[in-house]
Scaffold this active site. Structure first.
Site, PDB file in Angstrom:
ATOM      1  N   GLY A  10     -23.436  34.403 -44.308  1.00 20.09           N
ATOM      2  CA  GLY A  10     -23.220  35.815 -44.634  1.00 20.09           C
ATOM      3  C   GLY A  10     -24.380  36.410 -45.423  1.00 20.09           C
ATOM      4  N   MET A  11     -24.199  37.662 -45.860  1.00 10.73           N
ATOM      5  CA  MET A  11     -25.274  38.367 -46.577  1.00 10.73           C
ATOM      6  C   MET A  11     -25.626  37.670 -47.895  1.00 10.73           C
ATOM      7  SD  MET A  11     -25.454  42.332 -47.834  1.00 10.73           S
ATOM      8  CE  MET A  11     -24.089  42.259 -48.977  1.00 10.73           C
ATOM      9  N   TYR A 124      -7.397  43.425 -49.380  1.00  8.93           N
ATOM     10  CA  TYR A 124      -8.608  42.652 -49.700  1.00  8.93           C
ATOM     11  C   TYR A 124      -8.569  42.207 -51.166  1.00  8.93           C
ATOM     12  CZ  TYR A 124     -13.533  41.720 -50.819  1.00  8.93           C
ATOM     13  OH  TYR A 124     -14.700  41.136 -51.268  1.00  8.93           O
TER      14      TYR A 124
HETATM   15  N1  LIG Z   1     -20.400  42.469 -50.153  1.00  6.50           N
HETATM   16  C1  LIG Z   1     -19.975  42.856 -51.373  1.00  6.50           C
HETATM   17  O1  LIG Z   1     -20.231  43.984 -51.833  1.00  6.50           O
HETATM   18  C2  LIG Z   1     -19.181  41.884 -52.224  1.00  6.50           C
HETATM   19  C3  LIG Z   1     -18.783  42.290 -53.511  1.00  6.50           C
HETATM   20  C4  LIG Z   1     -18.059  41.410 -54.302  1.00  6.50           C
HETATM   21  C5  LIG Z   1     -17.739  40.141 -53.841  1.00  6.50           C
HETATM   22  N2  LIG Z   1     -18.108  39.779 -52.580  1.00  6.50           N
HETATM   23  C6  LIG Z   1     -17.732  38.428 -52.136  1.00  6.50           C
HETATM   24  O2  LIG Z   1     -18.917  37.697 -51.912  1.00  6.50           O
HETATM   25  C7  LIG Z   1     -18.735  36.774 -50.832  1.00  6.50           C
HETATM   26  C8  LIG Z   1     -19.859  36.960 -49.827  1.00  6.50           C
HETATM   27  O3  LIG Z   1     -19.840  38.309 -49.362  1.00  6.50           O
HETATM   28  P1  LIG Z   1     -20.873  38.853 -48.278  1.00  6.50           P
HETATM   29  O4  LIG Z   1     -21.130  40.267 -48.623  1.00  6.50           O
HETATM   30  O5  LIG Z   1     -21.997  37.910 -48.114  1.00  6.50           O
HETATM   31  O6  LIG Z   1     -19.955  38.853 -46.983  1.00  6.50           O
HETATM   32  P2  LIG Z   1     -20.310  38.487 -45.480  1.00  6.50           P
HETATM   33  O7  LIG Z   1     -21.707  38.910 -45.155  1.00  6.50           O
HETATM   34  O8  LIG Z   1     -19.190  39.043 -44.656  1.00  6.50           O
HETATM   35  O9  LIG Z   1     -20.246  36.912 -45.502  1.00  6.50           O
HETATM   36  C9  LIG Z   1     -19.050  36.195 -45.534  1.00  6.50           C
HETATM   37  C10 LIG Z   1     -19.217  34.987 -44.654  1.00  6.50           C
HETATM   38  O10 LIG Z   1     -18.023  34.203 -44.717  1.00  6.50           O
HETATM   39  C11 LIG Z   1     -17.789  33.713 -43.420  1.00  6.50           C
HETATM   40  N3  LIG Z   1     -16.378  33.325 -43.262  1.00  6.50           N
HETATM   41  C12 LIG Z   1     -15.292  34.131 -43.073  1.00  6.50           C
HETATM   42  N4  LIG Z   1     -14.182  33.379 -42.964  1.00  6.50           N
HETATM   43  C13 LIG Z   1     -14.572  32.087 -43.078  1.00  6.50           C
HETATM   44  C14 LIG Z   1     -13.896  30.851 -43.033  1.00  6.50           C
HETATM   45  N5  LIG Z   1     -12.568  30.785 -42.848  1.00  6.50           N
HETATM   46  N6  LIG Z   1     -14.603  29.722 -43.190  1.00  6.50           N
HETATM   47  C15 LIG Z   1     -15.959  29.759 -43.372  1.00  6.50           C
HETATM   48  N7  LIG Z   1     -16.669  30.891 -43.403  1.00  6.50           N
HETATM   49  C16 LIG Z   1     -15.971  32.049 -43.262  1.00  6.50           C
HETATM   50  C17 LIG Z   1     -18.164  34.858 -42.511  1.00  6.50           C
HETATM   51  O11 LIG Z   1     -18.373  34.373 -41.196  1.00  6.50           O
HETATM   52  P3  LIG Z   1     -17.921  35.293 -39.930  1.00  6.50           P
HETATM   53  O12 LIG Z   1     -18.803  36.513 -40.017  1.00  6.50           O
HETATM   54  O13 LIG Z   1     -18.176  34.403 -38.787  1.00  6.50           O
HETATM   55  O14 LIG Z   1     -16.476  35.616 -40.145  1.00  6.50           O
HETATM   56  C18 LIG Z   1     -19.440  35.344 -43.180  1.00  6.50           C
HETATM   57  O15 LIG Z   1     -20.582  34.653 -42.692  1.00  6.50           O
HETATM   58  C19 LIG Z   1     -17.344  37.065 -50.247  1.00  6.50           C
HETATM   59  O16 LIG Z   1     -16.440  36.106 -50.715  1.00  6.50           O
HETATM   60  C20 LIG Z   1     -16.990  38.440 -50.818  1.00  6.50           C
HETATM   61  O17 LIG Z   1     -15.594  38.585 -51.000  1.00  6.50           O
HETATM   62  C21 LIG Z   1     -18.832  40.611 -51.770  1.00  6.50           C
END
Ligand SMILES: NC(=O)c1ccc[n+]([C@@H]2O[C@H](COP(=O)([O-])OP(=O)(O)OC[C@H]3O[C@@H](n4cnc5c(N)ncnc54)[C@H](OP(=O)(O)O)[C@@H]3O)[C@@H](O)[C@H]2O)c1
Length: 289
Positions: A10-11, A124
């Protein structure tokens, strides 16, 4: 230190792996390589790699899809952390779990601290809070890091910053909500900070967000446009009530790192405005004006 990173595709995963490369022995696993809900696979990975830490970034992050498809949300955001923390505990591996300020209701008029009570309004937020609770109850050796509005990733991503710049390139007015406030945070800054956190700070719950004052989505959009060479006046403020979405968005999603301040720990988070400028100019070339 050796780290298994779940959700490395992911990002945040990409930013964290780039930032930690060469400093940590990395075992990055994307969704295809390990589903965090697959207990057998999680045990196989942690049992064979014997890391010093399990970093849990995997999550269901499409907040509107979470609202209409709660199974999507609870599977990745609640069951996954439960599986990873139980297996980690049984193998003696500490867990670092990344959570969100969306665990709060957003009614506060100032940034949230670790001592405010969570009360999520969206699916969420509820699913992430249950993930936190699972990590807390199954694995005493944990750091839970709540962070703010992340930016990072590549030019083709559907995240806020590249999407906004694609709209700017198409021309015309871009309407952006002014009544939602958050703490913008660069993925690479967060990655560097959590590495320092696990080095310096006891297990527990921490807010870690970009330095400098909070901003509304509208203010963030103006900064992005300016950094990319567009006219910030291309962004026009609007109210979130004009854009009803499936998931309710907290009005206040800004955070303060009060726990770290009380511990006298400075993770050296750079000002988010500086990080945003250099990210936009160095990572989003094809979207610059
Ligand atoms: N983005 C924000 O602003 C933000 C803010 C606060 C906290 N966060 C937290 O930070 C973390 C990373 O966020 P991000 O922005 O990098 O999100 P992201 O780009 O959507 O990355 C999340 C990754 O988790 C993978 N994933 C989903 N379900 C899974 C599973 N069951 N087993 C293994 N991998 C799985 C996704 O793969 P697929 O795409 O194949 O589903 C994706 O590659 C998350 O936990 C999020 O809740 C994010």
């Amino acid at each position: 230190m050796k780290a298994v990173v779940f959700g490395a595709g992911g990002m945040l995963g990409a930013g964290l792996c780039d930032e930690w490369e060469g400093r940590v022995g990395l075992i990055p696993l994307d969704h295809g390589q390990c589903d965090v809900c697959d207990r057998t696979r999680v045990r196989e990975v942690l049992g064979s790699e014997k890391p010093d830490i399990a970093v849990l970034l995997a999550g269901a992050t499409n907040v509107d899809r979470c609202e209409t498809d709660p199974l999507y949300a609870f599977r990745a955001n609640s069951l996954g952390p439960s599986v990873v923390s139980q297996v980690s505990r049984s193998l003696g591996v500490p867990v670092l779990f990344v959570s969100t300020i969306a665990v709060f209701d957003g009614d506060k008029t100032s940034p949230y601290t670790e001592f405010d009570d969570p009360s999520p309004r969206s699916v969420y937020g509820r699913s992430k809070l249950q993930g936190e609770n699972a990590v807390r109850s199954f694995s005493p050796d944990h750091w839970i890091v709540r962070t703010g509005w992340l930016f990072g990733g590549g030019e083709k991503d559907s995240k806020f910053v590249p999407s906004l710049l694609r709209k700017a390139r198409e021309g015309g007015v871009i309407r952006v909500v002014r009544d939602c406030v958050g703490s913008p945070t660069y993925t690479r800054d967060l990655a560097a900070a959590v590495l320092k956190l696990v080095d310096t700070s006891p297990f527990g719950l921490y807010h870690v967000v970009g330095g400098g004052p909070a901003a509304s989505r509208f203010e963030l959009a103006r900064e992005v446009l300016e950094a990319a060479g567009y006219d910030p006046e291309d962004a026009v403020p609007c109210q979130s009530s004009e854009y009803p979405l499936p998931a309710p968005r907290p009005r206040m999603e800004a955070a303060e790192s009060l726990a770290l301040r009380l511990l006298d720990v400075d993770l050296g988070m750079p000002l988010w405005r500086d990080s945003l400028k250099s990210y936009v100019r160095t990572c989003l070339h094809s979207l610059l004006r």
